[in-house]
Each structure stands twice: as C-alpha cells, then as structure tokens.
Scaffold this motif. Structure first.
Motif, PDB file in Angstrom:
ATOM      1  N   SER A  93      20.673  30.616 -15.675  1.00  0.00           N
ATOM      2  CA  SER A  93      21.675  30.962 -14.308  1.00  0.00           C
ATOM      3  C   SER A  93      20.700  30.503 -12.624  1.00  0.00           C
ATOM      4  N   ILE A  94      19.892  30.728 -13.028  1.00  0.00           N
ATOM      5  CA  ILE A  94      19.348  30.201 -11.612  1.00  0.00           C
ATOM      6  C   ILE A  94      19.085  28.586 -11.614  1.00  0.00           C
ATOM      7  N   ALA A  95      19.276  28.067 -12.760  1.00  0.00           N
ATOM      8  CA  ALA A  95      19.846  25.881 -12.983  1.00  0.00           C
ATOM      9  C   ALA A  95      20.753  26.166 -12.916  1.00  0.00           C
ATOM     10  N   ARG A  96      22.078  27.111 -13.815  1.00  0.00           N
ATOM     11  CA  ARG A  96      23.494  25.819 -12.835  1.00  0.00           C
ATOM     12  C   ARG A  96      23.516  26.856 -11.422  1.00  0.00           C
ATOM     13  N   ASN A  97      22.896  27.833 -10.996  1.00  0.00           N
ATOM     14  CA  ASN A  97      23.601  27.700  -9.655  1.00  0.00           C
ATOM     15  C   ASN A  97      23.022  27.047  -8.693  1.00  0.00           C
ATOM     16  N   ARG A  98      21.389  27.021  -8.368  1.00  0.00           N
ATOM     17  CA  ARG A  98      21.183  25.218  -7.881  1.00  0.00           C
ATOM     18  C   ARG A  98      21.370  24.071  -8.288  1.00  0.00           C
ATOM     19  N   SER A  99      22.563  23.626  -9.276  1.00  0.00           N
ATOM     20  CA  SER A  99      22.933  22.799  -9.723  1.00  0.00           C
ATOM     21  C   SER A  99      24.390  22.606  -9.028  1.00  0.00           C
ATOM     22  N   ILE A 100      25.106  23.656  -9.401  1.00  0.00           N
ATOM     23  CA  ILE A 100      26.169  24.196  -8.500  1.00  0.00           C
ATOM     24  C   ILE A 100      25.965  23.871  -7.343  1.00  0.00           C
ATOM     25  N   THR A 150      10.449  26.280 -21.410  1.00  0.00           N
ATOM     26  CA  THR A 150      12.056  25.995 -20.577  1.00  0.00           C
ATOM     27  C   THR A 150      13.100  25.470 -20.605  1.00  0.00           C
ATOM     28  N   SER A 151      11.716  24.439 -19.967  1.00  0.00           N
ATOM     29  CA  SER A 151      12.172  23.165 -19.789  1.00  0.00           C
ATOM     30  C   SER A 151      13.000  21.762 -19.709  1.00  0.00           C
ATOM     31  N   ALA A 152      13.008  22.169 -21.397  1.00  0.00           N
ATOM     32  CA  ALA A 152      14.172  21.466 -21.631  1.00  0.00           C
ATOM     33  C   ALA A 152      15.216  21.646 -21.723  1.00  0.00           C
ATOM     34  N   LYS A 153      15.148  22.824 -22.005  1.00  0.00           N
ATOM     35  CA  LYS A 153      16.846  23.141 -22.160  1.00  0.00           C
ATOM     36  C   LYS A 153      17.296  24.223 -20.109  1.00  0.00           C
ATOM     37  N   LEU A 154      16.441  23.770 -19.222  1.00  0.00           N
ATOM     38  CA  LEU A 154      16.965  23.880 -18.131  1.00  0.00           C
ATOM     39  C   LEU A 154      17.328  22.926 -17.732  1.00  0.00           C
ATOM     40  N   PHE A 155      17.067  21.912 -17.400  1.00  0.00           N
ATOM     41  CA  PHE A 155      16.973  20.777 -18.095  1.00  0.00           C
ATOM     42  C   PHE A 155      18.270  19.761 -18.311  1.00  0.00           C
ATOM     43  N   LEU A 169      21.295  18.458 -15.937  1.00  0.00           N
ATOM     44  CA  LEU A 169      21.920  17.341 -16.134  1.00  0.00           C
ATOM     45  C   LEU A 169      23.063  17.366 -16.180  1.00  0.00           C
ATOM     46  N   ARG A 170      24.073  18.594 -17.514  1.00  0.00           N
ATOM     47  CA  ARG A 170      24.897  18.347 -18.060  1.00  0.00           C
ATOM     48  C   ARG A 170      25.814  18.470 -16.564  1.00  0.00           C
ATOM     49  N   ILE A 171      25.376  19.819 -15.601  1.00  0.00           N
ATOM     50  CA  ILE A 171      26.678  19.787 -14.879  1.00  0.00           C
ATOM     51  C   ILE A 171      26.071  18.966 -14.120  1.00  0.00           C
ATOM     52  N   LEU A 172      25.207  18.271 -13.278  1.00  0.00           N
ATOM     53  CA  LEU A 172      25.604  16.796 -12.671  1.00  0.00           C
ATOM     54  C   LEU A 172      25.035  15.804 -13.221  1.00  0.00           C
ATOM     55  N   ASN A 173      25.537  15.363 -14.402  1.00  0.00           N
ATOM     56  CA  ASN A 173      25.449  14.366 -15.225  1.00  0.00           C
ATOM     57  C   ASN A 173      24.942  13.723 -14.076  1.00  0.00           C
ATOM     58  N   ASP A 174      23.427  13.289 -13.706  1.00  0.00           N
ATOM     59  CA  ASP A 174      22.779  12.546 -13.446  1.00  0.00           C
ATOM     60  C   ASP A 174      21.013  12.873 -13.721  1.00  0.00           C
ATOM     61  N   ARG A 175      20.416  12.039 -14.022  1.00  0.00           N
ATOM     62  CA  ARG A 175      19.086  12.636 -14.368  1.00  0.00           C
ATOM     63  C   ARG A 175      17.746  12.399 -13.243  1.00  0.00           C
ATOM     64  N   GLU A 176      18.059  11.980 -12.493  1.00  0.00           N
ATOM     65  CA  GLU A 176      17.345  11.950 -10.842  1.00  0.00           C
ATOM     66  C   GLU A 176      17.383  13.393 -10.272  1.00  0.00           C
ATOM     67  N   GLU A 177      18.719  13.442  -9.987  1.00  0.00           N
ATOM     68  CA  GLU A 177      19.190  14.867  -9.284  1.00  0.00           C
ATOM     69  C   GLU A 177      18.585  15.685  -9.808  1.00  0.00           C
ATOM     70  N   ALA A 178      19.482  15.878 -11.372  1.00  0.00           N
ATOM     71  CA  ALA A 178      18.597  16.838 -11.958  1.00  0.00           C
ATOM     72  C   ALA A 178      17.336  17.480 -12.233  1.00  0.00           C
ATOM     73  N   GLU A 179      16.745  16.374 -11.981  1.00  0.00           N
ATOM     74  CA  GLU A 179      15.208  16.511 -12.378  1.00  0.00           C
ATOM     75  C   GLU A 179      14.700  16.473 -10.735  1.00  0.00           C
ATOM     76  N   GLN A 237      12.720  21.416 -10.011  1.00  0.00           N
ATOM     77  CA  GLN A 237      12.075  21.291  -9.470  1.00  0.00           C
ATOM     78  C   GLN A 237      12.181  22.269  -8.757  1.00  0.00           C
ATOM     79  N   ASP A 238      13.332  22.249  -8.044  1.00  0.00           N
ATOM     80  CA  ASP A 238      14.321  23.915  -7.465  1.00  0.00           C
ATOM     81  C   ASP A 238      14.084  24.878  -8.140  1.00  0.00           C
ATOM     82  N   VAL A 239      14.174  25.026  -9.582  1.00  0.00           N
ATOM     83  CA  VAL A 239      14.446  26.110 -10.072  1.00  0.00           C
ATOM     84  C   VAL A 239      13.240  26.420 -10.530  1.00  0.00           C
ATOM     85  N   TYR A 240      12.326  25.636 -10.450  1.00  0.00           N
ATOM     86  CA  TYR A 240      11.020  26.555 -10.807  1.00  0.00           C
ATOM     87  C   TYR A 240      10.071  27.321  -9.273  1.00  0.00           C
ATOM     88  N   LEU A 241      10.534  25.872  -8.846  1.00  0.00           N
ATOM     89  CA  LEU A 241      10.231  26.855  -7.359  1.00  0.00           C
ATOM     90  C   LEU A 241      10.507  28.046  -6.768  1.00  0.00           C
TER      91      LEU A 241
END
Length: 184
Positions: free
Chosen positions: A81-88, A32-37, A41-51, A55-59
């Motif tokens: 939904s977890i990835a989206r919420n954490r990114s938001i 799932t990591s490719a899709k969640l990344f 990335l789409r929400i944050l538009n910053d690779r480092e922040e998305a990475e 990590q927070d998503v899998y935690l």
C-alpha cells in the motif's frame, strides 16, 4: 520456511525498523524490494521513476515503521500500500492516470526468493563474493555492475572508456573464471 513464519519474521523486522535498526531495514529491503519494485513499475511504467519511488518507499518505511500494526494488515500488504500510494502520487504529479488496483498488486508474482532460500544461499553468496574478489578489480567491478545492477555491456564500456568488444571479453573471461572457482 512456511508463509506464516516468513510473515512473522517480516513483521518483527518492521518492528525493529521502528527502533531505528539498520539491519532490520536491510532485511525488509532484501525480502520485499522485488515485489515492491514490480508494483511501482506496473503503475508508473517507467523503470527509472519506479526506482526513485522505491527509494521513497523505504524512506517512508524507515520513518513510519512505528505505524505498522500486524493486527490490521500483513507486512506485505502494508508495504504494497505504501508503494502503491507513492507510485500514484508520482503518477499524478506527472499528469498520468492510475491503472492498477491494490488487489492487482497483491497478485503480482514476487520474483524474490523466500527467506529460507536466502538463508540457505548465504554460504553460496559468500563463496561467490570470494571468487569475484579474486578477479582483476576492473573486471570484478564490471561484472558486479552488469549482473547485480543490470547495467548493459554497452553502458559499462562507455563508462569505463573501453571498446564494447573488450567489455564483453572481460565479462566472458570473468564468468569462466567464476565457474572454475565455484566448481573447485
């Protein structure tokens, strides 16, 4: 393997994560990591922040896997939904605005291979690792870092304190050696 089987395997893996199964978390991550990344990335538009957010998503998955209910949502919907919420949350902390809906996240192309492909490629992966292990350790490390972590040749050259041309030569010779080893 069809989509229903992949979904069932992922659901079972999340259930095992709830029981603190590290291998199950690795399985969830691999599939799932490719899709969640991509979502992050789409929400944050910053690779480092998305990475960082990934990590927070899998935690979160590790700590809240017991809350997953396959009757309410598919595993990928729950994870997205977890990835989206954490990114938001991260975006709001830095004062940005949200530009993507969860429906758009579902439609993002998943660059990760299907579970069946991963299983079929396991022998190839072991063979590749064996060939990489035959390389000079510095060259093997540089090759792994460049291709598996996406680090540029320039950054590698600086980190290893070698000229850029030397780094390019190491990678090129390593790739030629790998091709020969894999074709044998």
């Amino acid at each position: 393997m069809d989509a229903d089987t992949s979904r069932a395997l992922l659901s079972r893996a999340i259930s095992r994560v709830a029981q603190r199964d590290h291998d199950a978390l690795k399985y969830v991550y691999r599939h799932t990591s490719a899709k969640l990344f991509g979502v992050c990335l789409r929400i944050l538009n910053d690779r480092e922040e998305a990475e960082d957010v990934l990590q927070d998503v899998y935690l979160t998955v590790w700590n809240r896997a017991d809350r997953f209910d396959q009757e309410k949502a598919s595993p990928i919907t729950w994870l997205v939904s977890i990835a989206r919420n954490r990114s938001i949350d991260r975006l709001r902390k830095r004062g940005g605005r949200v530009i993507a809906d969860v429906e758009e996240a579902e439609a993002l192309a998943d660059g990760a291979p299907l579970a069946s492909t991963l299983l079929e490629d396991e022998d190839d992966r072991r063979r590749l690792e064996g060939c990489i292990d035959q390389l000079d350790p510095r060259h093997a490390g540089a090759l792994r870092t460049a291709f598996f972590e996406g680090v540029t040749y320039d950054a590698l050259a600086q980190a290893l304190k070698v000229p850029l041309g030397t780094m390019k030569s190491w990678i090129r010779r390593s790739l030629i050696s790998l091709r020969g080893c894999l074709e044998a």
